[in-house]
Design a protein around this motif. Sequence first.
Motif, PDB file in Angstrom:
ATOM      1  N   ILE A   1     -14.237  13.255  18.002  1.00 49.88           N
ATOM      2  CA  ILE A   1     -14.696  11.976  18.552  1.00 49.88           C
ATOM      3  C   ILE A   1     -16.213  11.997  18.705  1.00 49.88           C
ATOM      4  O   ILE A   1     -16.901  11.032  18.341  1.00 49.88           O
ATOM      5  CB  ILE A   1     -14.009  11.675  19.905  1.00 49.88           C
ATOM      6  CG1 ILE A   1     -12.486  11.623  19.732  1.00 49.88           C
ATOM      7  CG2 ILE A   1     -14.546  10.393  20.518  1.00 49.88           C
ATOM      8  CD1 ILE A   1     -11.981  10.658  18.669  1.00 49.88           C
ATOM      9  N   SER A   2     -16.748  13.085  19.187  1.00 52.00           N
ATOM     10  CA  SER A   2     -18.187  13.217  19.357  1.00 52.00           C
ATOM     11  C   SER A   2     -18.913  13.102  18.022  1.00 52.00           C
ATOM     12  O   SER A   2     -19.922  12.397  17.899  1.00 52.00           O
ATOM     13  CB  SER A   2     -18.510  14.563  20.014  1.00 52.00           C
ATOM     14  OG  SER A   2     -19.899  14.721  20.157  1.00 52.00           O
ATOM     15  N   LEU A   3     -18.406  13.778  17.007  1.00 51.78           N
ATOM     16  CA  LEU A   3     -19.030  13.736  15.689  1.00 51.78           C
ATOM     17  C   LEU A   3     -18.950  12.347  15.053  1.00 51.78           C
ATOM     18  O   LEU A   3     -19.904  11.891  14.423  1.00 51.78           O
ATOM     19  CB  LEU A   3     -18.388  14.778  14.765  1.00 51.78           C
ATOM     20  CG  LEU A   3     -18.700  16.239  15.095  1.00 51.78           C
ATOM     21  CD1 LEU A   3     -17.790  17.173  14.314  1.00 51.78           C
ATOM     22  CD2 LEU A   3     -20.159  16.547  14.827  1.00 51.78           C
ATOM     23  N   VAL A   4     -17.826  11.681  15.219  1.00 53.01           N
ATOM     24  CA  VAL A   4     -17.685  10.320  14.686  1.00 53.01           C
ATOM     25  C   VAL A   4     -18.713   9.404  15.344  1.00 53.01           C
ATOM     26  O   VAL A   4     -19.410   8.637  14.663  1.00 53.01           O
ATOM     27  CB  VAL A   4     -16.249   9.779  14.885  1.00 53.01           C
ATOM     28  CG1 VAL A   4     -16.178   8.285  14.604  1.00 53.01           C
ATOM     29  CG2 VAL A   4     -15.269  10.530  13.995  1.00 53.01           C
ATOM     30  N   LEU A   5     -18.827   9.489  16.653  1.00 52.45           N
ATOM     31  CA  LEU A   5     -19.784   8.636  17.373  1.00 52.45           C
ATOM     32  C   LEU A   5     -21.229   8.944  16.994  1.00 52.45           C
ATOM     33  O   LEU A   5     -22.068   8.052  16.976  1.00 52.45           O
ATOM     34  CB  LEU A   5     -19.583   8.783  18.886  1.00 52.45           C
ATOM     35  CG  LEU A   5     -18.312   8.158  19.427  1.00 52.45           C
ATOM     36  CD1 LEU A   5     -18.128   8.509  20.898  1.00 52.45           C
ATOM     37  CD2 LEU A   5     -18.326   6.649  19.242  1.00 52.45           C
ATOM     38  N   ALA A   6     -21.504  10.195  16.660  1.00 52.78           N
ATOM     39  CA  ALA A   6     -22.863  10.594  16.271  1.00 52.78           C
ATOM     40  C   ALA A   6     -23.145  10.316  14.801  1.00 52.78           C
ATOM     41  O   ALA A   6     -24.274  10.472  14.342  1.00 52.78           O
ATOM     42  CB  ALA A   6     -23.066  12.077  16.569  1.00 52.78           C
ATOM     43  N   GLY A   7     -22.110   9.903  14.047  1.00 49.30           N
ATOM     44  CA  GLY A   7     -22.284   9.650  12.626  1.00 49.30           C
ATOM     45  C   GLY A   7     -22.386  10.922  11.807  1.00 49.30           C
ATOM     46  O   GLY A   7     -22.900  10.906  10.691  1.00 49.30           O
TER      47      GLY A   7
END
Length: 104
Positions: A31-37
Amino acid sequence: MSDLLEVLRQAVEQQGQAAVAKTLGYSRSTISLVLAGKYTGRTELVLAKVKEELGKVTCPYTGDSIALTVCKTMANSKAPTHNRVKMAHWQACRQCPVNCSKGE
């Protein structure tokens, strides 16, 4: 796609990253990586899950904003013959233009 990212951001702000990750069936780091692109996996799969679990539709029968999962549950349920009010809703669901049972 950016709309679903915004839905994900808002959910994380309201519920916390761990809770959202659990709801979606992904790890907190995903989730963190998705939000950070920066997610190297298939982001579209994560966002499809966001749409399914966190997305909302307006129910034409009740006029309420409901989760897609609630819509799907109603659309795919058996006829509630024990309750006239629920039966009327279920029958309206069969004719609904949104009709989440179509898998959209």
